[in-house]
Scaffold this active site. Structure first.
Site, PDB file in Angstrom:
ATOM      1  N   CYS A   1       0.792  -0.940   0.390  1.00  0.00           N
ATOM      2  CA  CYS A   1      -0.403  -0.415   0.200  1.00  0.00           C
ATOM      3  C   CYS A   1       1.169   1.336  -0.097  1.00  0.00           C
ATOM      4  O   CYS A   1       2.580   1.563   0.396  1.00  0.00           O
ATOM      5  CB  CYS A   1      -1.057   0.148   0.968  1.00  0.00           C
ATOM      6  SG  CYS A   1      -2.224  -1.706   1.429  1.00  0.00           S
TER       7      CYS A   1
ATOM      8  N   ARG B   1       5.223   0.245  -5.500  1.00  0.00           N
ATOM      9  CA  ARG B   1       4.689  -0.985  -4.865  1.00  0.00           C
ATOM     10  C   ARG B   1       3.814  -1.567  -4.705  1.00  0.00           C
ATOM     11  O   ARG B   1       3.823  -3.017  -3.815  1.00  0.00           O
ATOM     12  CB  ARG B   1       4.068   0.672  -3.866  1.00  0.00           C
ATOM     13  CG  ARG B   1       5.693   1.295  -3.342  1.00  0.00           C
ATOM     14  CD  ARG B   1       5.026   2.560  -2.118  1.00  0.00           C
ATOM     15  NE  ARG B   1       4.793   1.772  -0.554  1.00  0.00           N
ATOM     16  CZ  ARG B   1       5.140   1.913  -0.047  1.00  0.00           C
ATOM     17  NH1 ARG B   1       7.342   1.925  -0.830  1.00  0.00           N
ATOM     18  NH2 ARG B   1       5.321   1.397   1.210  1.00  0.00           N
TER      19      ARG B   1
ATOM     20  N   TRP C   1      -3.028  -2.999  -1.538  1.00  0.00           N
ATOM     21  CA  TRP C   1      -2.718  -4.385  -1.574  1.00  0.00           C
ATOM     22  C   TRP C   1      -3.259  -4.659  -0.912  1.00  0.00           C
ATOM     23  O   TRP C   1      -3.028  -5.454   0.244  1.00  0.00           O
ATOM     24  CB  TRP C   1      -1.152  -4.154  -2.121  1.00  0.00           C
ATOM     25  CG  TRP C   1      -0.514  -5.419  -2.501  1.00  0.00           C
ATOM     26  CD1 TRP C   1      -0.470  -5.518  -3.736  1.00  0.00           C
ATOM     27  CD2 TRP C   1      -0.005  -6.512  -1.813  1.00  0.00           C
ATOM     28  NE1 TRP C   1       0.237  -6.889  -3.875  1.00  0.00           N
ATOM     29  CE2 TRP C   1       0.065  -7.242  -2.977  1.00  0.00           C
ATOM     30  CE3 TRP C   1      -0.342  -7.028  -0.452  1.00  0.00           C
ATOM     31  CZ2 TRP C   1       0.749  -8.557  -2.583  1.00  0.00           C
ATOM     32  CZ3 TRP C   1       0.296  -8.516  -0.368  1.00  0.00           C
ATOM     33  CH2 TRP C   1       0.248  -8.590  -1.223  1.00  0.00           C
TER      34      TRP C   1
ATOM     35  N   ASN D   1      -1.676   1.148   6.184  1.00  0.00           N
ATOM     36  CA  ASN D   1      -0.750   0.428   5.126  1.00  0.00           C
ATOM     37  C   ASN D   1      -0.520   0.271   6.384  1.00  0.00           C
ATOM     38  O   ASN D   1       0.519   0.774   7.401  1.00  0.00           O
ATOM     39  CB  ASN D   1       0.926   1.207   4.414  1.00  0.00           C
ATOM     40  CG  ASN D   1       1.533   0.160   4.105  1.00  0.00           C
ATOM     41  OD1 ASN D   1       1.621  -1.065   3.752  1.00  0.00           O
ATOM     42  ND2 ASN D   1       2.966   0.832   3.715  1.00  0.00           N
ATOM     43  N   GLY D   2      -0.220  -1.344   6.146  1.00  0.00           N
ATOM     44  CA  GLY D   2      -0.162  -2.726   7.221  1.00  0.00           C
ATOM     45  C   GLY D   2      -1.073  -3.704   8.026  1.00  0.00           C
ATOM     46  O   GLY D   2      -1.878  -3.499   6.963  1.00  0.00           O
TER      47      GLY D   2
ATOM     48  N   GLU E   1      18.825 -16.341  -8.488  1.00  0.00           N
ATOM     49  CA  GLU E   1      18.346 -15.136  -8.911  1.00  0.00           C
ATOM     50  C   GLU E   1      17.886 -14.412 -10.414  1.00  0.00           C
ATOM     51  O   GLU E   1      17.186 -13.542 -10.834  1.00  0.00           O
ATOM     52  CB  GLU E   1      19.466 -13.348  -9.006  1.00  0.00           C
ATOM     53  CG  GLU E   1      19.261 -11.635  -9.084  1.00  0.00           C
ATOM     54  CD  GLU E   1      18.002 -11.863  -8.589  1.00  0.00           C
ATOM     55  OE1 GLU E   1      17.730 -11.809  -7.350  1.00  0.00           O
ATOM     56  OE2 GLU E   1      17.720 -10.233  -8.868  1.00  0.00           O
TER      57      GLU E   1
ATOM     58  N   LYS F   1      14.186 -13.551 -11.304  1.00  0.00           N
ATOM     59  CA  LYS F   1      13.755 -11.907 -12.324  1.00  0.00           C
ATOM     60  C   LYS F   1      12.810 -12.909 -13.662  1.00  0.00           C
ATOM     61  O   LYS F   1      12.114 -11.996 -13.552  1.00  0.00           O
ATOM     62  CB  LYS F   1      15.118 -11.593 -12.652  1.00  0.00           C
ATOM     63  CG  LYS F   1      15.914 -10.665 -12.568  1.00  0.00           C
ATOM     64  CD  LYS F   1      15.360  -9.683 -11.735  1.00  0.00           C
ATOM     65  CE  LYS F   1      14.826  -9.542 -10.516  1.00  0.00           C
ATOM     66  NZ  LYS F   1      15.041  -9.122  -9.183  1.00  0.00           N
TER      67      LYS F   1
ATOM     68  N   GLU G   1       9.099 -13.650 -11.809  1.00  0.00           N
ATOM     69  CA  GLU G   1       8.536 -12.037 -11.684  1.00  0.00           C
ATOM     70  C   GLU G   1       7.116 -11.568 -12.255  1.00  0.00           C
ATOM     71  O   GLU G   1       6.635 -11.325 -12.556  1.00  0.00           O
ATOM     72  CB  GLU G   1       9.609 -11.376 -11.057  1.00  0.00           C
ATOM     73  CG  GLU G   1       9.840 -11.630  -9.288  1.00  0.00           C
ATOM     74  CD  GLU G   1      10.690 -10.512  -8.636  1.00  0.00           C
ATOM     75  OE1 GLU G   1      11.530 -10.135  -8.886  1.00  0.00           O
ATOM     76  OE2 GLU G   1      10.415  -9.933  -8.099  1.00  0.00           O
TER      77      GLU G   1
ATOM     78  N   HIS H   1      19.508 -35.750  -9.303  1.00  0.00           N
ATOM     79  CA  HIS H   1      18.916 -36.477  -8.165  1.00  0.00           C
ATOM     80  C   HIS H   1      17.671 -35.910  -7.994  1.00  0.00           C
ATOM     81  O   HIS H   1      16.642 -35.528  -7.090  1.00  0.00           O
ATOM     82  CB  HIS H   1      19.536 -35.421  -6.706  1.00  0.00           C
ATOM     83  CG  HIS H   1      21.024 -35.785  -6.591  1.00  0.00           C
ATOM     84  ND1 HIS H   1      21.356 -37.196  -6.391  1.00  0.00           N
ATOM     85  CD2 HIS H   1      21.824 -35.159  -6.861  1.00  0.00           C
ATOM     86  CE1 HIS H   1      22.934 -37.372  -6.357  1.00  0.00           C
ATOM     87  NE2 HIS H   1      23.210 -35.784  -6.865  1.00  0.00           N
TER      88      HIS H   1
ATOM     89  N   LYS I   1       6.159  -3.569  -4.697  1.00  0.00           N
ATOM     90  CA  LYS I   1       7.757  -3.103  -4.688  1.00  0.00           C
ATOM     91  C   LYS I   1       8.405  -3.491  -3.203  1.00  0.00           C
ATOM     92  O   LYS I   1       9.672  -3.875  -2.469  1.00  0.00           O
ATOM     93  CB  LYS I   1       8.302  -2.123  -5.095  1.00  0.00           C
ATOM     94  CG  LYS I   1       8.983  -2.073  -4.504  1.00  0.00           C
ATOM     95  CD  LYS I   1      10.251  -1.968  -5.608  1.00  0.00           C
ATOM     96  CE  LYS I   1      11.723  -1.384  -5.921  1.00  0.00           C
ATOM     97  NZ  LYS I   1      12.849  -2.495  -6.800  1.00  0.00           N
TER      98      LYS I   1
END
Ligand code: AGP
Length: 626
Positions: free
Chosen positions: A2, A27, A88, A114-115, A499, A503, A506, A522, A621
């Site tokens: 948010c 965000r 969000w 926000n939270g 990484e 990427k 995402e 394996h 974000k």
């Protein structure tokens, strides 16, 4: 996650709020809303989906306004103070009704949040028992009703009372129709910045939303309250006592948070890596002694020999920053010969980790506000560990709570997918590991000088890798529809593979995974078939033969193969279908270069698949809640 904005001044608040919310879009959000206080009283407008839905709704309301008695249109959403929010969703689906701002029963108090209010269920029950009916499924709505419950003419006093009942995390912006001269802002474990202007003051979840108005900011600490008026900002601690706060100046200019001619922030940020790496490295290198050899200078951050006496290094982070932690683990073992662990912060915080006051704990976070990462920091601190923060955000919670702070000078990173923050985080962990190795006597001055010389080459080498972007773009145009993409590597290449896979998943939504190449047999090799692309990162020279065998094994299962290796290596020319090349650097430093083609590949795949690489679905974000 948010985003909050708030404005009080002499300008029309609506455009300021909408513009501020635009700057916080990165965000991640799924609905948005504003509340403006003006001649028409407290007006609220909320809309599910993109910000443009809210803009259209506000503009329709404004233009369709009825004529007033004087014959002029009644100015709706006209007022010089207000609050705004991008939501969000956590509690309740994305919808107009669940969007913020939320108001109390009287419609006079509006709140953005926000939270997460962890005890909202209990408070809701309690308020319901007192006749309050709820409109939304959110945890936030209880705050508006609770403030109203305690309100008897003094909004600050009511907020202070309500806060005593709230458990969880919150950054709040609050306005009240009966008080046209104040915005109340509060924070606990969620970010909130106060912008100090002339004749106007603002609140925001992040600095980019303020830059059009001011670069002078106050960072609120946990449980502090700010009361903004047009000409002043007053601060209170949780006991209600007036406190003084220091004004900080933000160096970024507004242009740094703009796209600067690039189609997307992500592409801009990938291309900014050479500069970001230089800015992160250069101030930490000095030459001294008769031979003018290079040294690492970390005195600026307070890193002295006592830090190098640590018995163990624990590096905690989430997501991309955790991949930087993996590289850090290898680097500390390699250069400093200290037992090191890379810990996923969300796991670490709930374990009962064995720690000692002789541990040093490095906490890595681009935003410095990630909830799990901050919890790991607090746990490590409680256990007596000494904390070094690596973060990109000056004044972030992480920066304020750590013992030492090493900033990545990457500039604002707006795209949700982290790129320049990652490579600069690597630069920081390498510098700390090298300096630790030197102070512990595992590296002599000449070796240190040689390693630093190699680091100094990295920005120009990153430029060379970026110059090859067309080849990556062509490759992406052939492979963007692969249903499975695996990245494989060993040691430092394994960390870079993790990484690279993150990427790609995402922003392109391709199913991509990273495997330590030795693990293929394996299990994972069962997945290899003609629909699979395997990209092998091959920069660990001693393991070339092993990697070559892995490439041949997946090829034999009809997978397509590509390799990233040094520009002077031809070891894989026969086994791989495609080879991408990066300049030579010591094997331990390659993640800073080998990840760049993978970032570009993910970016191009995302665009080719019709996605918005800057704002991938479902992602935020800055993950400020668990
Ligand atoms: C990176 O591309 C991701 N968006 C994500 O994994 C991110 O790195 C993670 O959420 C940690 O964020 P931080 O660095 O701000 O703590």
């Amino acid at each position: 996650m948010c985003g909050i904005v708030g404005y009080i001044g002499v300008k029309e608040a609506t455009p300021v709020l909408l513009k501020g919310l635009k700057k916080l879009e990165y965000r991640g959000y799924d609905s948005a809303g504003i509340a403006v206080l003006g001649g028409g009283g407290l007006e609220v407008c909320k809309a599910k989906g993109a910000l443009k839905n809210l803009e259209e709704k506000v503009s329709a309301l404004t233009s369709g306004a009825p004529a007033s008695q004087a014959g002029f249109p009644e100015a709706q959403f006209s007022g010089t103070m207000g609050i705004g929010h991008t939501r969000w969703a956590t509690h309740g689906e994305p919808s107009d009704i669940n969007s913020h701002p939320h108001t109390d029963v009287s419609g006079k108090i509006a709140v953005v949040h926000n939270g997460i209010i962890e005890n909202h269920g209990k408070i809701k029950e309690w308020l319901s028992g007192r006749g309050v009916s709820f409109r939304s499924e959110t945890d936030t709505e209880v705050i508006a009703h609770l403030i109203n419950y305690y309100y008897s003419g003094d909004i600050l006093a009511a907020v202070q009372e309500a806060l005593k009942r709230l458990e969880g995390s919150y950054a709040l912006g609050i306005i009240c129709e009966n008080d046209r001269d104040h915005i109340i802002a509060v924070r606990k474990e969620s970010p909130l910045v106060i912008g100090r202007g002339r004749g106007e003051n603002l609140i925001a979840s992040d600095v980019p939303a303020l830059l059009a108005y001011t670069r002078d900011v106050y960072y609120l600490d946990d449980r502090e309250i700010a009361v903004l008026s047009r000409d002043d900002v007053a601060f209170y601690n949780e006991d209600g006592e007036r406190i003084r706060k220091t004004l900080s100046h933000v160096d970024w200019d507004a242009a740094a948070a703009e796209k600067g001619g690039y189609e997307h922030f992500m592409l801009k940020e990938i291309n900014e890596q050479p500069k970001a790496l230089t800015d992160t490295l250069r101030p930490r290198i000095i030459r001294d002694g008769q031979l003018s050899l290079r040294s690492v200078n970390l005195t600026e951050i307070g890193f002295d020999a006592s830090w190098a006496e640590a018995k163990r290094v624990v590096i905690c982070a989430c997501g991309t920053a955790w991949h930087a932690a993996m590289v850090g683990k290898y680097a500390f073992e390699h250069f400093a010969r200290i037992p090191s662990d890379a810990e996923i912060a969300s796991e670490y915080r709930y374990r009962n980790p064995i720690s000692s006051p002789r541990d040093i704990c490095i906490i890595i976070s681009q935003s410095g506000e990630t909830a799990d990462t901050l919890a790991a920091l607090r746990l490590a601190k409680k256990n007596g560990g000494r904390i070094i923060a690596i973060t990109n955000v000056v004044g972030s919670t992480l920066a304020r709570e750590a013992d030492l702070v090493m900033y990545t000078w990457a500039g604002p990173e707006i795209a949700v997918a982290s790129t320049k923050a990652f490579t600069t985080q690597l630069m920081c962990v390498y510098l700390i590991a090298l300096q630790t190795g030197f102070l512990r006597g595992h590296l002599d001055q000449e070796e240190l000088d040689r390693h630093i010389a190699a680091l100094e080459q990295i920005p120009a080498q990153a430029e060379t890798v970026l110059a090859g972007k067309e080849a990556i773009q062509r490759f992406a145009s052939l492979c963007f529809n692969k249903s499975k993409v695996f990245f494989i590597g060993r040691l430092f290449d394994y960390a870079a593979s993790l990484e690279s896979a993150l990427k790609l998943k995402e922003i392109s939504y391709t199913h991509s995974e990273a495997f330590a190449a030795g693990e293929l047999k394996h299990g994972p090799i069962a997945l290899a078939d003609e629909s699979t692309l395997v990209t092998a990162l091959c920069t660990q020279e001693a393991l070339f033969e092993k990697m070559d065998s892995n490439i041949k094994e997946v090829k034999a299962r009809k997978a397509s193969t590509s390799v990233i290796t040094y520009d002077d290596v031809h070891h894989f020319d026969r086994s791989a279908d495609t080879v991408f090349r990066i300049p030579r650097t010591p094997d331990c430093f390659t993640p800073m270069l080998s990840v760049i083609p993978c970032q570009l590949y993910a970016y191009y795949c995302s665009v080719l698949r019709g996605n918005d690489p800057d704002k991938p679905r479902n992602l935020a974000k800055s993950v400020t809640v668990e």
